[in-house]
Structure formats: structure tokens, C-alpha cells
Design a protein around this motif. Sequence first.
Motif, short mmCIF file in Angstrom:
data_model
loop_
_atom_site.label_atom_id
_atom_site.label_comp_id
_atom_site.label_asym_id
_atom_site.label_seq_id
_atom_site.Cartn_x
_atom_site.Cartn_y
_atom_site.Cartn_z
N LEU A 85 51.81 25.10 -24.91
CA LEU A 85 50.44 24.81 -25.35
C LEU A 85 50.39 23.45 -26.04
CD1 LEU A 85 49.62 28.31 -26.93
CD2 LEU A 85 48.96 27.48 -24.65
N THR A 86 49.17 22.97 -26.22
CA THR A 86 48.98 21.75 -27.01
C THR A 86 48.88 22.14 -28.48
OG1 THR A 86 47.80 20.67 -25.19
CG2 THR A 86 47.50 19.76 -27.40
N ILE A 87 49.98 21.93 -29.20
CA ILE A 87 50.00 22.22 -30.63
C ILE A 87 50.34 20.90 -31.32
CG2 ILE A 87 51.12 23.57 -32.46
CD1 ILE A 87 51.73 25.72 -30.42
N ALA A 88 49.32 20.27 -31.83
CA ALA A 88 49.49 18.91 -32.32
C ALA A 88 49.45 18.79 -33.83
CB ALA A 88 48.42 18.00 -31.72
N ASP A 89 48.99 19.84 -34.53
CA ASP A 89 48.88 19.74 -35.98
C ASP A 89 49.03 21.13 -36.60
OD1 ASP A 89 46.46 21.06 -35.46
OD2 ASP A 89 45.26 19.23 -35.66
N TYR A 90 48.93 21.15 -37.92
CA TYR A 90 49.18 22.40 -38.65
C TYR A 90 48.15 23.47 -38.29
CZ TYR A 90 50.03 25.76 -42.34
OH TYR A 90 50.32 26.92 -43.01
N ASP A 91 46.88 23.11 -38.17
CA ASP A 91 45.85 24.10 -37.85
C ASP A 91 46.14 24.76 -36.50
OD1 ASP A 91 44.52 23.64 -40.20
OD2 ASP A 91 43.08 22.22 -39.33
N ALA A 92 46.57 23.98 -35.54
CA ALA A 92 46.89 24.54 -34.22
C ALA A 92 48.12 25.44 -34.30
CB ALA A 92 47.11 23.41 -33.22
N LEU A 93 49.08 25.04 -35.12
CA LEU A 93 50.28 25.87 -35.31
C LEU A 93 49.91 27.21 -35.93
CD1 LEU A 93 53.38 26.23 -35.29
CD2 LEU A 93 53.38 25.18 -37.58
N HIS A 94 49.08 27.17 -36.96
CA HIS A 94 48.66 28.40 -37.62
C HIS A 94 47.93 29.32 -36.63
CE1 HIS A 94 46.00 30.98 -40.08
NE2 HIS A 94 47.09 31.07 -40.84
N LYS A 95 47.05 28.74 -35.82
CA LYS A 95 46.30 29.52 -34.84
C LYS A 95 47.25 30.21 -33.87
CE LYS A 95 42.42 28.99 -31.58
NZ LYS A 95 43.06 29.45 -30.33
N TRP A 96 48.25 29.48 -33.39
CA TRP A 96 49.22 30.06 -32.46
C TRP A 96 50.04 31.16 -33.13
CZ3 TRP A 96 54.79 29.06 -32.36
CH2 TRP A 96 55.43 29.65 -31.26
N SER A 97 50.41 30.96 -34.41
CA SER A 97 51.23 31.94 -35.11
C SER A 97 50.51 33.27 -35.27
CB SER A 97 51.64 31.40 -36.49
OG SER A 97 50.55 31.43 -37.40
N VAL A 98 49.20 33.23 -35.35
CA VAL A 98 48.40 34.45 -35.50
C VAL A 98 48.14 35.10 -34.14
CG1 VAL A 98 46.15 35.35 -36.21
CG2 VAL A 98 47.32 33.64 -37.62
N GLU A 99 47.90 34.27 -33.14
CA GLU A 99 47.54 34.80 -31.82
C GLU A 99 48.75 35.28 -31.03
OE1 GLU A 99 45.37 31.63 -30.01
OE2 GLU A 99 43.49 32.10 -31.09
N VAL A 126 55.89 12.12 -43.11
CA VAL A 126 55.32 13.12 -42.20
C VAL A 126 56.14 13.21 -40.92
CG1 VAL A 126 53.33 13.73 -40.79
CG2 VAL A 126 53.00 12.90 -43.13
N ALA A 127 56.51 12.07 -40.37
CA ALA A 127 57.23 12.04 -39.10
C ALA A 127 58.59 12.71 -39.20
CB ALA A 127 57.39 10.60 -38.62
N SER A 128 59.23 12.62 -40.39
CA SER A 128 60.59 13.17 -40.56
C SER A 128 60.60 14.57 -41.16
CB SER A 128 61.42 12.22 -41.45
OG SER A 128 60.85 12.15 -42.75
N ALA A 129 59.43 15.12 -41.44
CA ALA A 129 59.36 16.44 -42.09
C ALA A 129 59.80 17.54 -41.13
CB ALA A 129 57.94 16.71 -42.56
N PRO A 130 60.51 18.55 -41.63
CA PRO A 130 60.89 19.69 -40.78
C PRO A 130 59.69 20.35 -40.12
CG PRO A 130 62.13 19.75 -42.83
CD PRO A 130 61.11 18.65 -42.98
N LEU A 131 58.56 20.42 -40.82
CA LEU A 131 57.37 21.05 -40.23
C LEU A 131 56.90 20.29 -39.00
CD1 LEU A 131 55.23 23.24 -40.36
CD2 LEU A 131 53.93 21.79 -41.95
N THR A 132 56.98 18.97 -39.03
CA THR A 132 56.58 18.17 -37.87
C THR A 132 57.46 18.47 -36.68
OG1 THR A 132 55.76 16.40 -39.32
CG2 THR A 132 56.24 15.82 -37.04
N ALA A 133 58.76 18.58 -36.93
CA ALA A 133 59.69 18.91 -35.84
C ALA A 133 59.41 20.32 -35.32
CB ALA A 133 61.13 18.79 -36.33
N PHE A 134 59.06 21.23 -36.20
CA PHE A 134 58.78 22.60 -35.77
C PHE A 134 57.51 22.67 -34.93
CE2 PHE A 134 57.04 26.87 -36.23
CZ PHE A 134 58.14 27.65 -35.87
#
Length: 338
Positions: free
Chosen positions: A33-47, A15-23
Motif C-alpha cells: 500500500l501507499t503508506i507515506a506518513d504516520y497517519d497512514a501507518l496508524h490507519k493500516w495498523s487498525v485496519e 526525521v529521515a534517520s528515525a526508526p519510525l521513518t524506516a518502519f
Amino acid sequence: MSDTSPLWSPSSETVASAPLTAFIKAAADASGLTIADYDALHKWSVEDREAFWSLIWDWCGVVGERGERVLIDGDKMPGARFFPDAKLNFAQNLLQKSGPGDALVFRGEDKVSRRLSWDELRAMVSRLQQLFRAKGIKKGDRIAAMMPNMPETIAAMLATASLGAIWSSCSPDFGEQGVLDRFGQIEPKLFIAPDGYWYAGKRIEVADKIATVMASLPSASAALIVDYLGIADEVASKIDKAQSFDAALAPFSAEELSFAQLPFDHPLYILYSSGTTGIPKCIVHSAGGTLIQHLKEQQLHAGIQDGDRFFYFTTCGWMMWNWLVGGLASGATLLLYD
């Protein structure tokens, strides 16, 4: 009660070395913003779609001029346009690498085995680019291919895209009417087909099918017959306006590639609906949209990185072939099995 425990979970190191984690970290830095996980990333991508797709463009290394605007008419569906000022070329993005390393590794059942390096792939695309120009192919023209998933198919698609022409493909196991129901609608200027293919160890010749299709495609001024069974010249000699792939390329030597710089929404592919409710319906996919979506899915969701080997079993009649080919833009070696 059924067992709902996961079959597999990645290690903390994975998980730590995954490209998604770095993104995710890059998204937090870019947005403040505080974007700490996938759900937060998805929310930001939509908003904040403009910020998200701008970051994807930079993160994935899209080659092209992005322009000032990222999104116009974002509240319209249809009607929204991403990167309306951008200029790029799909093929250029897929052919960034060069050198002797494998770009394509091909297996035609247990009958054919071939490899193409990045240099060899670029050389084939260059020769095809020159051939297509000599045959009058220009921006917006359609090239239709009834082909197996083999190196020549990918090279022909890349040469098509390099000029701003539009690619459409199906599998050689389609029936004659199935081919014509699709390609008959798009009036291709050039038709590409194999001399045959292998299926379950059996040699399947398609010369009669090619002749029927060509006779029913008046827009096609020429056909190229790709050698798979070893009889391409023989097949081409029996079909009007046909020439073997190798003979057609013979006058051309590899030279520096050129890439037409085109709008983000310039047509790239014509795919089709299943045809279950009538003749298959044409679905046009844009060069920029296809490129950036594939980069996002493959680099972030699939974790594909430069030098990885990428396999998906598919025919050229399914959209997953188009998805597989997009892996070249991430520097992956494609494993092709037909």
C-alpha cells in the motif's frame, strides 16, 4: 491570541534517520500500500491488525516461536487473542545482550553508585534463578517485592519471569497497609525488601515494616533482604523466615541461563489500580503483550536503539517502572535513580 507555534521540530535529517521513518517504509513494502506518513501507518495498523503486529514482531526482533495464527476472535472485547500459538519468554528477550558494557547504571541519591554490565546482570539473574528454584518457585507462583528502583530489583524480576512465575512490586515508602492491600490479595510465595532506603539525604530503615508485612503474608515462605544501607544481615536476623539477599545467593555460582517457553498470554506482572475507590484492584499483564507493546513504543515512538541510554524517573509502585525495564529488550542501558 496565544502563540501556537511548536516549541521544537526535528530537522529533516533527524526525521529521515528515525526508526519510525524506516518502519513506515517497511510497512509500505510489506502491505503493498501507499503508506507515506504516520497517519497512514496508524490507519493500516487498525485496519489490518494481523499484518501490523506480524511486522512489529519481526522488525523489533522478538525472540520466540510466533506460530501460524496472529489473531483469533478479533471482533471480541474482551476475548480477542493475539499470537495464540506463540511460545516465548519475557526475560530471554530482555537478556539478549552480553559483554562488559553497561546494562544498568544506578544512583541512590548521592549515597550509592553502582554499575552492572550485561554479563554481571546475567550472572545475578542466573544465581537468582537457581535460588528461586531451590525455594520451590514454579510457573504461576507470585513473587512480591517492596523495593527501590535498583539493580537487584530488576535482576529478581528477570529471574521470576525466566521461570514463568509472576512479579508484583511496590515502593518501600508505601505504608504497611498499602503494601498488604496489594500483596495480601495475590498470596506471594516469596517477599523481597530492602534493609532501608535514602530519601532527601535521610536514612530510612524499614525493618519494622517488613516484620509486620511478613507476619500478615502467610503464603510467603521466605523473605530476602537486599542490602542498601549496609544492615541487611542485621535486619534479616530479626525477621522470621528472612535471609539477606547476599547470604541467600552465596551457595550459587553463575551458570547458563534457562528460559521457560510460555504462551504469549502467560501472566507476567500484577499491577494495581490506585485504590481510590476501595482496596487496589489487581491488573494482570501478559508476557507477550507487555513485551511487544513496549518494543513498539520504545523503538518506534521513542526511537530507542541498541546502545542508547534510557532514563525515566519512577518508583517500583508505578507502571512506568515496568515500562522502563522493558528498554533492555532494545539493548538500551538503563539509568536507575532512587
